[in-house]
Scaffold this motif. Sequence first.
Motif, PDB file in Angstrom:
ATOM      1  N   HIS A   1       0.957  -1.174   0.267  1.00 38.33           N
ATOM      2  CA  HIS A   1       0.114  -0.020  -0.041  1.00 38.33           C
ATOM      3  C   HIS A   1       0.831   1.015  -0.032  1.00 38.33           C
ATOM      4  O   HIS A   1       0.532   2.308  -0.707  1.00 38.33           O
ATOM      5  CB  HIS A   1      -1.178  -0.071   1.221  1.00 38.33           C
ATOM      6  CG  HIS A   1      -2.002  -1.110   1.311  1.00 38.33           C
ATOM      7  ND1 HIS A   1      -2.556  -1.651  -0.022  1.00 38.33           N
ATOM      8  CD2 HIS A   1      -2.221  -2.145   2.076  1.00 38.33           C
ATOM      9  CE1 HIS A   1      -3.444  -2.562   0.107  1.00 38.33           C
ATOM     10  NE2 HIS A   1      -3.019  -2.849   1.541  1.00 38.33           N
TER      11      HIS A   1
ATOM     12  N   TYR B   1     -11.704 -11.194 -12.210  1.00 40.44           N
ATOM     13  CA  TYR B   1     -12.049 -11.198 -10.789  1.00 40.44           C
ATOM     14  C   TYR B   1     -12.312 -12.476 -10.321  1.00 40.44           C
ATOM     15  O   TYR B   1     -13.119 -13.191 -11.041  1.00 40.44           O
ATOM     16  CB  TYR B   1     -12.956 -10.135 -10.640  1.00 40.44           C
ATOM     17  CG  TYR B   1     -13.578 -10.071  -9.182  1.00 40.44           C
ATOM     18  CD1 TYR B   1     -12.525  -9.136  -8.212  1.00 40.44           C
ATOM     19  CD2 TYR B   1     -14.497 -10.521  -8.685  1.00 40.44           C
ATOM     20  CE1 TYR B   1     -12.845  -9.128  -6.891  1.00 40.44           C
ATOM     21  CE2 TYR B   1     -14.657 -10.495  -7.055  1.00 40.44           C
ATOM     22  CZ  TYR B   1     -14.089  -9.583  -6.175  1.00 40.44           C
ATOM     23  OH  TYR B   1     -14.177  -9.668  -4.971  1.00 40.44           O
ATOM     24  N   PRO B   2     -11.745 -12.893  -9.230  1.00 41.33           N
ATOM     25  CA  PRO B   2     -10.744 -12.130  -8.315  1.00 41.33           C
ATOM     26  C   PRO B   2      -9.570 -12.408  -8.471  1.00 41.33           C
ATOM     27  O   PRO B   2      -8.522 -12.389  -7.454  1.00 41.33           O
ATOM     28  CB  PRO B   2     -11.105 -12.667  -6.937  1.00 41.33           C
ATOM     29  CG  PRO B   2     -11.336 -14.350  -7.273  1.00 41.33           C
ATOM     30  CD  PRO B   2     -12.166 -14.063  -8.766  1.00 41.33           C
TER      31      PRO B   2
ATOM     32  N   GLU C   1      -6.494  -9.217  -8.314  1.00 43.76           N
ATOM     33  CA  GLU C   1      -6.631  -7.915  -7.443  1.00 43.76           C
ATOM     34  C   GLU C   1      -5.290  -7.859  -6.788  1.00 43.76           C
ATOM     35  O   GLU C   1      -4.330  -8.636  -6.902  1.00 43.76           O
ATOM     36  CB  GLU C   1      -7.498  -8.388  -6.482  1.00 43.76           C
ATOM     37  CG  GLU C   1      -9.027  -8.622  -6.853  1.00 43.76           C
ATOM     38  CD  GLU C   1      -9.527  -7.510  -7.299  1.00 43.76           C
ATOM     39  OE1 GLU C   1      -9.992  -6.705  -6.624  1.00 43.76           O
ATOM     40  OE2 GLU C   1      -9.924  -7.562  -8.686  1.00 43.76           O
TER      41      GLU C   1
ATOM     42  N   SER D   1      -4.254  -8.003  -4.026  1.00 37.15           N
ATOM     43  CA  SER D   1      -3.666  -9.002  -2.900  1.00 37.15           C
ATOM     44  C   SER D   1      -3.629 -10.486  -3.363  1.00 37.15           C
ATOM     45  O   SER D   1      -3.309 -11.324  -2.750  1.00 37.15           O
ATOM     46  CB  SER D   1      -4.765  -9.033  -1.752  1.00 37.15           C
ATOM     47  OG  SER D   1      -6.004  -9.118  -1.989  1.00 37.15           O
ATOM     48  N   THR D   2      -4.181 -10.639  -4.491  1.00 41.49           N
ATOM     49  CA  THR D   2      -4.416 -12.053  -5.103  1.00 41.49           C
ATOM     50  C   THR D   2      -3.613 -12.318  -6.241  1.00 41.49           C
ATOM     51  O   THR D   2      -3.558 -13.613  -6.842  1.00 41.49           O
ATOM     52  CB  THR D   2      -5.702 -12.366  -5.291  1.00 41.49           C
ATOM     53  OG1 THR D   2      -6.423 -11.485  -6.443  1.00 41.49           O
ATOM     54  CG2 THR D   2      -6.593 -12.354  -3.892  1.00 41.49           C
TER      55      THR D   2
ATOM     56  N   ARG E   1      -1.703   8.871   6.731  1.00 40.40           N
ATOM     57  CA  ARG E   1      -0.547   9.381   6.266  1.00 40.40           C
ATOM     58  C   ARG E   1      -0.812   9.917   4.791  1.00 40.40           C
ATOM     59  O   ARG E   1      -0.592  11.047   4.191  1.00 40.40           O
ATOM     60  CB  ARG E   1       0.612   8.522   6.324  1.00 40.40           C
ATOM     61  CG  ARG E   1       1.929   9.591   6.410  1.00 40.40           C
ATOM     62  CD  ARG E   1       2.973   8.600   6.268  1.00 40.40           C
ATOM     63  NE  ARG E   1       3.234   7.673   5.225  1.00 40.40           N
ATOM     64  CZ  ARG E   1       4.285   6.965   4.606  1.00 40.40           C
ATOM     65  NH1 ARG E   1       5.408   7.310   5.408  1.00 40.40           N
ATOM     66  NH2 ARG E   1       4.349   6.464   3.430  1.00 40.40           N
TER      67      ARG E   1
ATOM     68  N   TYR F   1      -9.203  -4.931   2.672  1.00 35.94           N
ATOM     69  CA  TYR F   1      -8.824  -3.695   2.970  1.00 35.94           C
ATOM     70  C   TYR F   1      -8.939  -2.778   1.719  1.00 35.94           C
ATOM     71  O   TYR F   1      -9.109  -3.359   0.589  1.00 35.94           O
ATOM     72  CB  TYR F   1      -7.160  -3.521   2.996  1.00 35.94           C
ATOM     73  CG  TYR F   1      -6.474  -2.233   2.874  1.00 35.94           C
ATOM     74  CD1 TYR F   1      -6.797  -1.325   3.846  1.00 35.94           C
ATOM     75  CD2 TYR F   1      -5.932  -1.779   1.879  1.00 35.94           C
ATOM     76  CE1 TYR F   1      -6.184   0.056   3.787  1.00 35.94           C
ATOM     77  CE2 TYR F   1      -5.571  -0.280   1.601  1.00 35.94           C
ATOM     78  CZ  TYR F   1      -5.837   0.544   2.890  1.00 35.94           C
ATOM     79  OH  TYR F   1      -5.129   1.690   2.736  1.00 35.94           O
TER      80      TYR F   1
ATOM     81  N   LYS G   1      -9.272   1.603   0.125  1.00 38.00           N
ATOM     82  CA  LYS G   1      -9.221   2.846   0.347  1.00 38.00           C
ATOM     83  C   LYS G   1      -9.559   3.783  -0.668  1.00 38.00           C
ATOM     84  O   LYS G   1      -9.882   3.169  -1.845  1.00 38.00           O
ATOM     85  CB  LYS G   1      -7.576   3.070   0.563  1.00 38.00           C
ATOM     86  CG  LYS G   1      -6.759   2.946  -0.510  1.00 38.00           C
ATOM     87  CD  LYS G   1      -5.362   3.342  -0.331  1.00 38.00           C
ATOM     88  CE  LYS G   1      -4.476   3.097  -1.627  1.00 38.00           C
ATOM     89  NZ  LYS G   1      -3.158   3.562  -1.518  1.00 38.00           N
TER      90      LYS G   1
ATOM     91  N   PHE H   1     -14.753  -4.623   0.606  1.00 39.62           N
ATOM     92  CA  PHE H   1     -15.691  -5.782   0.015  1.00 39.62           C
ATOM     93  C   PHE H   1     -15.183  -6.635  -1.077  1.00 39.62           C
ATOM     94  O   PHE H   1     -14.926  -7.796  -0.841  1.00 39.62           O
ATOM     95  CB  PHE H   1     -17.042  -5.328  -0.156  1.00 39.62           C
ATOM     96  CG  PHE H   1     -17.900  -4.952   1.034  1.00 39.62           C
ATOM     97  CD1 PHE H   1     -18.153  -5.837   2.202  1.00 39.62           C
ATOM     98  CD2 PHE H   1     -18.702  -3.761   0.933  1.00 39.62           C
ATOM     99  CE1 PHE H   1     -18.925  -5.707   3.219  1.00 39.62           C
ATOM    100  CE2 PHE H   1     -19.529  -3.438   2.085  1.00 39.62           C
ATOM    101  CZ  PHE H   1     -19.643  -4.429   3.153  1.00 39.62           C
ATOM    102  N   ARG H   2     -14.656  -5.632  -1.881  1.00 39.49           N
ATOM    103  CA  ARG H   2     -14.121  -6.411  -3.077  1.00 39.49           C
ATOM    104  C   ARG H   2     -13.040  -7.170  -2.922  1.00 39.49           C
ATOM    105  O   ARG H   2     -12.642  -8.384  -3.455  1.00 39.49           O
ATOM    106  CB  ARG H   2     -13.601  -5.453  -4.094  1.00 39.49           C
ATOM    107  CG  ARG H   2     -13.112  -5.533  -5.541  1.00 39.49           C
ATOM    108  CD  ARG H   2     -12.817  -4.592  -6.257  1.00 39.49           C
ATOM    109  NE  ARG H   2     -11.999  -5.203  -7.646  1.00 39.49           N
ATOM    110  CZ  ARG H   2     -12.338  -4.943  -8.827  1.00 39.49           C
ATOM    111  NH1 ARG H   2     -13.308  -3.974  -9.091  1.00 39.49           N
ATOM    112  NH2 ARG H   2     -11.798  -5.568  -9.841  1.00 39.49           N
ATOM    113  N   ASP H   3     -11.935  -6.749  -2.083  1.00 39.82           N
ATOM    114  CA  ASP H   3     -10.686  -7.370  -1.703  1.00 39.82           C
ATOM    115  C   ASP H   3     -11.245  -8.522  -0.701  1.00 39.82           C
ATOM    116  O   ASP H   3     -10.577  -9.810  -1.140  1.00 39.82           O
ATOM    117  CB  ASP H   3      -9.864  -6.376  -0.751  1.00 39.82           C
ATOM    118  CG  ASP H   3      -8.510  -6.963  -0.388  1.00 39.82           C
ATOM    119  OD1 ASP H   3      -7.722  -7.445  -1.427  1.00 39.82           O
ATOM    120  OD2 ASP H   3      -8.052  -6.666   0.663  1.00 39.82           O
TER     121      ASP H   3
ATOM    122  N   ASN I   1     -10.287 -12.498  -1.454  1.00 35.77           N
ATOM    123  CA  ASN I   1      -9.473 -13.433  -0.660  1.00 35.77           C
ATOM    124  C   ASN I   1     -10.278 -14.779  -0.264  1.00 35.77           C
ATOM    125  O   ASN I   1      -9.818 -15.652   0.163  1.00 35.77           O
ATOM    126  CB  ASN I   1      -9.238 -12.661   0.638  1.00 35.77           C
ATOM    127  CG  ASN I   1      -8.083 -11.662   0.355  1.00 35.77           C
ATOM    128  OD1 ASN I   1      -7.205 -11.980  -0.650  1.00 35.77           O
ATOM    129  ND2 ASN I   1      -8.141 -10.479   0.889  1.00 35.77           N
TER     130      ASN I   1
END
Lengths: 218, 207
Positions: free
Chosen positions: A53, A89-90, A93, A95-96, B123, B153, B155, B180-182, B186
């Motif tokens: 991030h 998707y997914p 992403e 994270s994936t 930040r 997560y 943002k 929600f998407r993340d 997962n």
Amino acid sequence: MRAQTDNLLLILLISLLMTACNTVTVIDERKVLNTTDLNDKDSIVLLGRRHSHQHETERDYISCVGANLSDESTAINVIPEHQFIDAMYPYFEASTAPMDISNLVELVQQPTILEKFSDYHIRYLIWIEGNTETIENTGAITCVGGPAGCFGFAMWNDEAIYEAKIWDISQLALSGKISTETQGTSYLPAIILPIPLLASVKADACDGMATQLKQFLK
Amino acid sequence: MLKLSRYLLILSIGLVTACGQSFIVETKLDIPQPVSTQLPLRMAVFYDHELREFVYTENNEDRMNWAISIGPSQIQLFDLILPAMFTTINRIEDLSNAEEQNYDAIIIPEIKDIQFALPYETRSKVHETWIKYAIHVQQPDGVEITTMNVIGYGKSPNKTSIQFLLDEKKGLLYATNQAFRDVAANIIISFQSNPDIQQWLATKPVH
């Protein structure tokens, strides 16, 4: 004495204008596999790495390189990043997404994923990692009574470091790597009005990356 | 009974808001249709009352009378992803007679935590949302197969939250939808790679 001061100020302003906006780009390319020409149906996808991030690759940088690659001179078919990520998707992403080619090999074992790649005629998947940051800034500007009363001088150095890894989907292998490193200094003198002299660091890094990718893919 | 509790919730939110400045929103879900990678399983899902009606509340100096309803979005999320994961997925209202329905397993999502950060607290000056679920997977007789703890997560976009600052709701809803998407991504990936699930799949009797 007055004339000397005026000349000195003039020289300073001219030298500022000449040096401002100057950027230096260093490009490095490493070819792992021999590439073959893209045919008319072939597409490529440019994706930004965003798993950290704190250091996400900017979406506008990816769009910029994509727009450069798909211009009239090369006419490479570039699938927009968001369109590809939504369609897959997914699995792509932040994270994936597959971090290396072995993850991609695992992913395409799923017939529905392989089918999607085939539907889009994807030949190369290009991951771009890096970002543009201000690494140093000095000076100060003071404004009194709004922007029409500003005095001072500020300058800052921006650095853009990006690396592209080109994955060949037909061979499921890393085809090559390209890295660009661009630095530039921006100035903001203010004598009543602030006059921004901005170095186009990210735009130059985008041009440098796109030019090198064109040579690599064609 | 459910209707009564809903009325009580609305009434309590109403009372809270009547006392001053308030922040009441219901999250919206806008995520893509997942690529279908269905496992050949006959599954059921059970949404308990807390999940369906979940409202995040906070009331302090910084976050006065906050009430963020996320229950409906959560149900929408699971209703969207589960059919992409299994050939059969039925919603059940009662766990007690699940054993008679010949399901391979029951999924029970549980919300464990949700947190929000506002631009002045971060930040990078963006809205942020974290959401955490425990996804319980159990056999129809109640024996646990596994519990997966999954985090999401989200943002608001970098350097654009200055626009969202004018509209607190917009930035927060955007960040929550990204979370929600993340988390949905997962959950799908975790189910495919979880060692307990892999072991269960390898040993479960074929119906």
